[in-house]
Design an enzyme around this catalytic site. Sequence first.
Site, PDB file in Angstrom:
ATOM      1  N   ASP A 105       7.426  -4.619  -8.036  1.00  0.00           N
ATOM      2  CA  ASP A 105       6.637  -5.518  -8.835  1.00  0.00           C
ATOM      3  C   ASP A 105       7.335  -5.585 -10.366  1.00  0.00           C
ATOM      4  O   ASP A 105       8.073  -4.044 -10.837  1.00  0.00           O
ATOM      5  CB  ASP A 105       5.802  -3.870  -9.118  1.00  0.00           C
ATOM      6  CG  ASP A 105       4.320  -5.060  -9.701  1.00  0.00           C
ATOM      7  OD1 ASP A 105       3.946  -6.066  -9.651  1.00  0.00           O
ATOM      8  OD2 ASP A 105       3.753  -3.490 -10.340  1.00  0.00           O
ATOM      9  N   HIS A 112       0.821  -8.744 -21.983  1.00  0.00           N
ATOM     10  CA  HIS A 112       0.593  -7.710 -21.012  1.00  0.00           C
ATOM     11  C   HIS A 112       1.358  -6.525 -21.571  1.00  0.00           C
ATOM     12  O   HIS A 112       1.474  -5.292 -22.154  1.00  0.00           O
ATOM     13  CB  HIS A 112       0.351  -8.036 -19.641  1.00  0.00           C
ATOM     14  CG  HIS A 112       0.975  -6.876 -18.409  1.00  0.00           C
ATOM     15  ND1 HIS A 112      -0.487  -5.874 -18.993  1.00  0.00           N
ATOM     16  CD2 HIS A 112       1.296  -5.739 -18.379  1.00  0.00           C
ATOM     17  CE1 HIS A 112      -0.110  -4.545 -18.520  1.00  0.00           C
ATOM     18  NE2 HIS A 112       0.806  -4.817 -18.226  1.00  0.00           N
ATOM     19  N   GLU A 173      -4.631  -4.557 -11.833  1.00  0.00           N
ATOM     20  CA  GLU A 173      -3.696  -5.218 -12.267  1.00  0.00           C
ATOM     21  C   GLU A 173      -3.919  -6.778 -11.703  1.00  0.00           C
ATOM     22  O   GLU A 173      -3.801  -6.483 -10.276  1.00  0.00           O
ATOM     23  CB  GLU A 173      -1.698  -5.065 -12.507  1.00  0.00           C
ATOM     24  CG  GLU A 173      -2.441  -3.531 -13.390  1.00  0.00           C
ATOM     25  CD  GLU A 173      -1.203  -2.977 -13.709  1.00  0.00           C
ATOM     26  OE1 GLU A 173      -0.226  -3.536 -13.547  1.00  0.00           O
ATOM     27  OE2 GLU A 173      -0.718  -2.776 -15.082  1.00  0.00           O
ATOM     28  N   GLU A 175      -2.395 -10.158 -10.469  1.00  0.00           N
ATOM     29  CA  GLU A 175      -0.325 -10.117 -10.183  1.00  0.00           C
ATOM     30  C   GLU A 175      -0.871 -11.316  -9.043  1.00  0.00           C
ATOM     31  O   GLU A 175      -1.539 -11.639  -8.322  1.00  0.00           O
ATOM     32  CB  GLU A 175      -0.069  -9.137  -9.931  1.00  0.00           C
ATOM     33  CG  GLU A 175      -0.315  -7.628 -10.275  1.00  0.00           C
ATOM     34  CD  GLU A 175       0.756  -6.576 -10.331  1.00  0.00           C
ATOM     35  OE1 GLU A 175       2.101  -7.099  -9.672  1.00  0.00           O
ATOM     36  OE2 GLU A 175       0.846  -5.939 -10.913  1.00  0.00           O
ATOM     37  N   ASP A 207      -2.901  -4.792  -7.743  1.00  0.00           N
ATOM     38  CA  ASP A 207      -2.197  -4.083  -8.056  1.00  0.00           C
ATOM     39  C   ASP A 207      -2.720  -2.620  -8.753  1.00  0.00           C
ATOM     40  O   ASP A 207      -3.057  -2.627 -10.001  1.00  0.00           O
ATOM     41  CB  ASP A 207      -0.868  -4.218  -9.574  1.00  0.00           C
ATOM     42  CG  ASP A 207       0.001  -2.404  -9.272  1.00  0.00           C
ATOM     43  OD1 ASP A 207       0.452  -2.253  -7.777  1.00  0.00           O
ATOM     44  OD2 ASP A 207       0.654  -2.490 -10.002  1.00  0.00           O
ATOM     45  N   ARG A 211      -4.869   5.040 -14.548  1.00  0.00           N
ATOM     46  CA  ARG A 211      -3.637   5.139 -15.948  1.00  0.00           C
ATOM     47  C   ARG A 211      -3.796   6.029 -16.431  1.00  0.00           C
ATOM     48  O   ARG A 211      -2.668   6.556 -16.430  1.00  0.00           O
ATOM     49  CB  ARG A 211      -5.310   4.073 -17.222  1.00  0.00           C
ATOM     50  CG  ARG A 211      -5.153   2.998 -16.525  1.00  0.00           C
ATOM     51  CD  ARG A 211      -3.329   1.844 -17.027  1.00  0.00           C
ATOM     52  NE  ARG A 211      -3.646   0.420 -16.714  1.00  0.00           N
ATOM     53  CZ  ARG A 211      -3.202   0.368 -15.822  1.00  0.00           C
ATOM     54  NH1 ARG A 211      -1.914  -0.061 -15.720  1.00  0.00           N
ATOM     55  NH2 ARG A 211      -2.944  -1.454 -15.453  1.00  0.00           N
ATOM     56  N   GLN A 214      -0.868   8.025 -14.722  1.00  0.00           N
ATOM     57  CA  GLN A 214       0.179   6.868 -15.314  1.00  0.00           C
ATOM     58  C   GLN A 214       0.924   7.422 -16.202  1.00  0.00           C
ATOM     59  O   GLN A 214       2.199   7.552 -16.411  1.00  0.00           O
ATOM     60  CB  GLN A 214       0.125   5.888 -15.468  1.00  0.00           C
ATOM     61  CG  GLN A 214       1.505   4.320 -14.903  1.00  0.00           C
ATOM     62  CD  GLN A 214       1.219   3.394 -15.327  1.00  0.00           C
ATOM     63  OE1 GLN A 214      -0.037   3.013 -14.788  1.00  0.00           O
ATOM     64  NE2 GLN A 214       2.412   2.391 -15.285  1.00  0.00           N
ATOM     65  N   LYS A 227       0.532   4.313  -8.904  1.00  0.00           N
ATOM     66  CA  LYS A 227       0.734   3.345  -8.185  1.00  0.00           C
ATOM     67  C   LYS A 227       0.603   3.139  -6.437  1.00  0.00           C
ATOM     68  O   LYS A 227      -0.046   2.437  -5.858  1.00  0.00           O
ATOM     69  CB  LYS A 227       1.518   2.301  -8.867  1.00  0.00           C
ATOM     70  CG  LYS A 227       1.782   2.067 -10.376  1.00  0.00           C
ATOM     71  CD  LYS A 227       0.612   0.874 -10.781  1.00  0.00           C
ATOM     72  CE  LYS A 227       1.289   1.019 -12.140  1.00  0.00           C
ATOM     73  NZ  LYS A 227       0.616  -0.562 -12.713  1.00  0.00           N
ATOM     74  N   THR A 231      -2.805  -0.777  -3.234  1.00  0.00           N
ATOM     75  CA  THR A 231      -2.138  -2.212  -3.416  1.00  0.00           C
ATOM     76  C   THR A 231      -2.352  -3.237  -2.278  1.00  0.00           C
ATOM     77  O   THR A 231      -2.010  -3.728  -1.608  1.00  0.00           O
ATOM     78  CB  THR A 231      -0.479  -2.564  -3.629  1.00  0.00           C
ATOM     79  OG1 THR A 231      -0.107  -1.537  -4.126  1.00  0.00           O
ATOM     80  CG2 THR A 231      -0.719  -3.860  -4.535  1.00  0.00           C
ATOM     81  N   GLU A 332      -6.367  -3.759 -21.077  1.00  0.00           N
ATOM     82  CA  GLU A 332      -6.466  -4.912 -21.676  1.00  0.00           C
ATOM     83  C   GLU A 332      -8.129  -4.822 -22.363  1.00  0.00           C
ATOM     84  O   GLU A 332      -8.256  -5.922 -23.666  1.00  0.00           O
ATOM     85  CB  GLU A 332      -5.626  -5.626 -21.534  1.00  0.00           C
ATOM     86  CG  GLU A 332      -3.641  -5.130 -21.558  1.00  0.00           C
ATOM     87  CD  GLU A 332      -3.106  -6.106 -20.715  1.00  0.00           C
ATOM     88  OE1 GLU A 332      -3.267  -6.196 -19.325  1.00  0.00           O
ATOM     89  OE2 GLU A 332      -2.785  -7.568 -21.199  1.00  0.00           O
TER      90      GLU A 332
END
Lengths: 385, 385
Positions: A105, A112, A173, A175, A207, A211, A214, A227, A231, A332
């Site tokens: 990834d 971002h 996410e 992607e 993905d 948070r 993480q 993660k 996925t 975000e």
Amino acid sequence: MSWVPGAAGSPFGIDNLPYGIFDHGDQPRGGVAIGEYVLDLAPIADVFEAPTLNPFLAQGRAAWREVRARITELLTDEAHRDQLTLFPQNEVTMHQPFDVADYVDFYASEHHASNLGRFLRPNEPPLLPNWKHLPVGYHGRAGTIVASGTPVVRPQGQRKADDYGPSQRLDIEVEVGFVVGTPSQQGSRATVDSFEDHVFGIVLVNDWSARDLQAWEGRPLGPFLAKSFATSISSWVVPLDALQDAKLPKHTQDPEPLPYLQGENNASYEIDLELKLNGTPVSRPRFRDLYWTPAQMLAHLTVNGASLRTGDLFASGTVSGPTREECGSFYELSLGGTDPLTLPDGSERTFLHDGDEVTITATAPGPNGVRIGFGEVSGTIQPAQ
Amino acid sequence: MSWVPGAAGSPFGIDNLPYGIFDHGDQPRGGVAIGEYVLDLAPIADVFEAPTLNPFLAQGRAAWREVRARITELLTDEAHRDQLTLFPQNEVTMHQPFDVADYVDFYASEHHASNLGRFLRPNEPPLLPNWKHLPVGYHGRAGTIVASGTPVVRPQGQRKADDYGPSQRLDIEVEVGFVVGTPSQQGSRATVDSFEDHVFGIVLVNDWSARDLQAWEGRPLGPFLAKSFATSISSWVVPLDALQDAKLPKHTQDPEPLPYLQGENNASYEIDLELKLNGTPVSRPRFRDLYWTPAQMLAHLTVNGASLRTGDLFASGTVSGPTREECGSFYELSLGGTDPLTLPDGSERTFLHDGDEVTITATAPGPNGVRIGFGEVSGTIQPAQ
């Protein structure tokens, strides 16, 4: 033009022909989407009798083109109509299209990376010193990549020291993923210009990211359990051959990248994505806004001599644009969890609730004004177990 | 006691019986090491006709024990002598013993993490705040794991901004790896006490590392190209059943870990490693000095619901002890590259030169004072291409 009813003007028209693995209550096998149908490919070539596209991916670019030409002819010339088996897409079950070898990834969106930098390191410049010199990336867990539609169980883990439980900041996410067909030798390098020789096509990737896990686990070795629980990838692999009209002019960057990150064919793609939460569109990220191109990701991934295997998947990292409405993560979209989104039912979201359904779709320009569709990748959050 | 000549007292005695994949100028297949011989297992059970141990690993613990009992009987009771095929080990070619599904690397040595912390973050506490709360880990590249003896090409890449070339700080990491046999479901967790149900056995791991690439690329997503060019594993997988006498008393830690990192069988193993450079022993790391146990690594790896697959490999991270002579990397042995080692030929080393051969060996206590051998993992550095 295809003789298949409804194919003309469809995102799965004759200029797309994406590949997937389906079953019609029987053995999973290869198929191609055309309009609202799936063409059964098993009777057309033995390689599609497998329950994964990997054997076809391994055949390489010349075979990919031959098969595409053959399918185009079959679906264009009505004389073949009676020899073919088409199933309505709503009568088949779609499977994960290929077995993932290694999953990498990247982190290729400047918007971002800058947004996260501002949230996480408010007293430092938003981009780290290496960011404009190389496409930052890391390895993810190939074994927990799942097909679109697979429910996602909310992960548990350490949210902080002595604070254990279900993630309270479960995110996504948006992607775009690149599927490797042709392998390379360990000790050699794949160049920017060899991108279309190695990469067969594109899938959409969600993905999923916890948070809170993480933030606690991530130093010094990067994301791990935040993660690795799941996925999701889309059902259809859109071949690069369908995206020739979506290719952008040669990409330029400042500072100029090192020679191994340059090439005559260093183009990105115009792919317009949409993120929906429980059916409501909440963001429209554009792939063209990425700083690093997929060909640069490939060249970087192998510059140290790492080999490629058929079935390798590398993803772009979150696709985010310059405005809030173009961001590819709830982190975000909610300004770091400080400013919730309001949904049509009046409820608010910073991060995901149990039961939330997330869907990512995309289209790209095709020939003669048609749009090339990528289908969707979707998943619904189940409570922690 | 085995009737095989020389087996008694050998590190590959009747109490060990490690599995590998060999050929004798013909098809690769499963075998067991006994003394200086390999017992051909293909005639004994169909599952060993495969060129990888994965089908056997997938059979699970009851089958592993049955097969071990059967092989023990065959090699103990001389009545079976004429039915068996033994090849001298020096007449066979060894292969990578299993296909690696996902590869995870931990960072479980407090000494190693502290040493690196002191070199890399001299103005901060050597351990990061999360380190004693969870076994820090990350995913590596499964596709570039290679068999012992495979030459390793010096990687190239970005050493700093606009500084590209062959790594000038090529290093190794002495590690111990755990091979998963029995898979688990996505969304479920493997407990500390289920370690011996899931994990079949142990290999030695050399996690080749380019320290200059690592320092530049590593923020914020961790090691990537600094590790992904090659990881070497030993030829023989030593089953956990051979290591019952090497198990240590229940492990205690301060602070007390969260409940999911605890268990009645949370034991580490006594495994004594040796690192040799061009034949000269330079370090003797001990696995018992690790802070986190392999069962805790397994529990942590799956606490978020990540599934296990047959062939998953998770490694300990660098095994380093409290003294310089017990460190498992040249980075530490040379005090961060500042104080070279002197070899018997008078040459000095901080990091590896082209042509250098690195070998890691290990033994563990077995029954009645015998030692259980792990064989070796070795590799020689070839110049950058």
